[in-house]
Design a protein around this motif. Sequence first.
Motif, short mmCIF file in Angstrom:
data_model
loop_
_atom_site.label_atom_id
_atom_site.label_comp_id
_atom_site.label_asym_id
_atom_site.label_seq_id
_atom_site.Cartn_x
_atom_site.Cartn_y
_atom_site.Cartn_z
N ARG A 95 0.83 -1.21 0.00
CA ARG A 95 0.00 0.00 0.00
C ARG A 95 0.86 1.25 0.00
NH1 ARG A 95 -4.73 2.19 -1.65
NH2 ARG A 95 -5.14 4.09 -0.48
N ARG A 96 1.95 1.25 0.77
CA ARG A 96 2.82 2.43 0.80
C ARG A 96 3.44 2.68 -0.57
NH1 ARG A 96 4.01 0.32 6.02
NH2 ARG A 96 5.87 -0.75 5.26
N ARG A 97 3.80 1.61 -1.27
CA ARG A 97 4.36 1.79 -2.62
C ARG A 97 3.30 2.36 -3.56
NH1 ARG A 97 6.89 -3.21 -1.43
NH2 ARG A 97 5.23 -4.34 -2.53
N GLU A 98 2.07 1.87 -3.46
CA GLU A 98 0.99 2.37 -4.31
C GLU A 98 0.74 3.86 -4.05
OE1 GLU A 98 -2.39 0.01 -3.48
OE2 GLU A 98 -1.89 -1.56 -4.92
N VAL A 99 0.70 4.23 -2.78
CA VAL A 99 0.44 5.63 -2.43
C VAL A 99 1.58 6.51 -2.92
CG1 VAL A 99 0.17 7.25 -0.51
CG2 VAL A 99 -1.01 5.04 -0.46
N HIS A 100 2.82 6.06 -2.73
CA HIS A 100 3.97 6.84 -3.18
C HIS A 100 3.93 7.03 -4.69
CE1 HIS A 100 8.09 8.32 -3.43
NE2 HIS A 100 8.31 7.43 -4.38
N SER A 101 3.65 5.94 -5.41
CA SER A 101 3.58 6.04 -6.87
C SER A 101 2.46 6.97 -7.32
CB SER A 101 3.37 4.64 -7.48
OG SER A 101 3.32 4.71 -8.89
N ALA A 102 1.30 6.89 -6.65
CA ALA A 102 0.17 7.76 -7.00
C ALA A 102 0.52 9.23 -6.75
CB ALA A 102 -1.07 7.36 -6.20
N TRP A 103 1.18 9.50 -5.63
CA TRP A 103 1.54 10.89 -5.31
C TRP A 103 2.58 11.42 -6.31
CZ3 TRP A 103 -0.20 14.99 -3.25
CH2 TRP A 103 0.65 16.04 -2.88
N GLU A 104 3.56 10.60 -6.66
CA GLU A 104 4.56 11.03 -7.63
C GLU A 104 3.90 11.30 -8.99
OE1 GLU A 104 7.87 11.69 -7.39
OE2 GLU A 104 7.54 11.55 -5.23
N GLY A 105 2.94 10.44 -9.34
CA GLY A 105 2.21 10.67 -10.60
C GLY A 105 1.42 11.96 -10.58
N LEU A 106 0.84 12.27 -9.41
CA LEU A 106 0.06 13.51 -9.30
C LEU A 106 0.98 14.73 -9.38
CD1 LEU A 106 -2.67 14.79 -8.92
CD2 LEU A 106 -2.40 14.56 -6.44
N LEU A 107 2.16 14.65 -8.78
CA LEU A 107 3.12 15.75 -8.89
C LEU A 107 3.54 15.96 -10.35
CD1 LEU A 107 5.45 15.19 -5.79
CD2 LEU A 107 3.61 16.86 -6.05
N GLU A 108 3.72 14.85 -11.06
CA GLU A 108 4.09 14.96 -12.47
C GLU A 108 2.95 15.58 -13.28
OE1 GLU A 108 6.94 14.79 -15.35
OE2 GLU A 108 7.15 14.24 -13.24
N LEU A 109 1.71 15.24 -12.92
CA LEU A 109 0.56 15.84 -13.59
C LEU A 109 0.53 17.34 -13.33
CD1 LEU A 109 -1.94 15.24 -15.31
CD2 LEU A 109 -3.22 14.90 -13.19
N ARG A 110 0.88 17.75 -12.11
CA ARG A 110 0.96 19.18 -11.82
C ARG A 110 1.98 19.86 -12.73
NH1 ARG A 110 1.10 20.00 -5.23
NH2 ARG A 110 -1.01 19.21 -4.73
N ARG A 111 3.16 19.24 -12.85
CA ARG A 111 4.22 19.84 -13.66
C ARG A 111 3.80 19.97 -15.12
NH1 ARG A 111 7.23 15.81 -10.73
NH2 ARG A 111 8.25 16.75 -8.91
N MET A 112 3.02 19.01 -15.59
CA MET A 112 2.63 19.00 -17.00
C MET A 112 1.46 19.93 -17.29
SD MET A 112 2.98 15.00 -18.04
CE MET A 112 2.58 15.40 -19.74
N THR A 113 0.61 20.21 -16.31
CA THR A 113 -0.62 20.94 -16.59
C THR A 113 -0.71 22.30 -15.92
OG1 THR A 113 -1.80 19.81 -14.78
CG2 THR A 113 -1.91 18.81 -16.97
N ASN A 114 0.06 22.55 -14.87
CA ASN A 114 0.02 23.86 -14.22
C ASN A 114 0.84 24.88 -15.01
OD1 ASN A 114 -1.65 23.31 -12.06
ND2 ASN A 114 0.02 22.90 -10.62
N PRO A 115 0.45 26.14 -15.01
CA PRO A 115 1.25 27.18 -15.68
C PRO A 115 2.67 27.20 -15.12
CG PRO A 115 -0.91 28.04 -15.10
CD PRO A 115 -0.80 26.69 -14.45
N GLY A 116 3.63 27.23 -16.02
CA GLY A 116 5.02 27.26 -15.60
C GLY A 116 5.53 25.96 -15.04
#
Length: 208
Positions: A95-116
């Motif tokens: 579960r900890r690995r799943e949560v870590h992977s999900a959070w990292e994916g969400l951070l990457e989504l921020r980088r790709m879709t947020n301004p700047g």
Amino acid sequence: MTRPPTAAQRRMIEGADPVTGRLRGTEAQLAALVKRGLAFRHPRPPHDHFLTPAGHRIREAVPEAPAVPAPAPDTGVFTARVGGEEEPPATGPARRREVHSAWEGLLELRRMTNPGGAADRPCGWERTHLVRAAALALEAAGHRPAGGGADGYRVRATPQPEAVAVYAPDGPALAACAATLERAGWQAGEYTEPRTRARFVLASPRRV
């Protein structure tokens, strides 16, 4: 003109994780989606593949199945724990690995879709999935969700636009949840419900 995805590729896109857009498939299938600009390979281990904004647009254009409270335990689909689920919260290494992977994916989504490419504040997906986004931030930081008789946080929707309420078993836990959400790019403040006198955190995604 860009060719539309094949039926097999569309099934992969439809089956992407509803929170992070994480994809499952063979290396060849994933590479084909990357080549089309519908997916990207995360640069850090375990190098999972996630939908790009173009991939998300295709996925969102597909009619969704009726929503259910939570997936069956064996579906393999990651779901952020909002607290209060009937089954005991999972706490093991998987579960900890799943949560870590999900959070990292969400951070990457921020980088790709947020301004700047800003990763320090919530992105558009989080603003349309407030409860799950706040719950993922809390669980990724190590907070324990309530459930199965265990005390922990509970994230709930509110009548206010772009705001969620977070409840915790005591004052220090509530303050810790507020601090975590602040670090994750949310505005958070503690309040008291007038009728029940229960303390809670009201949190909303920060825009700047």
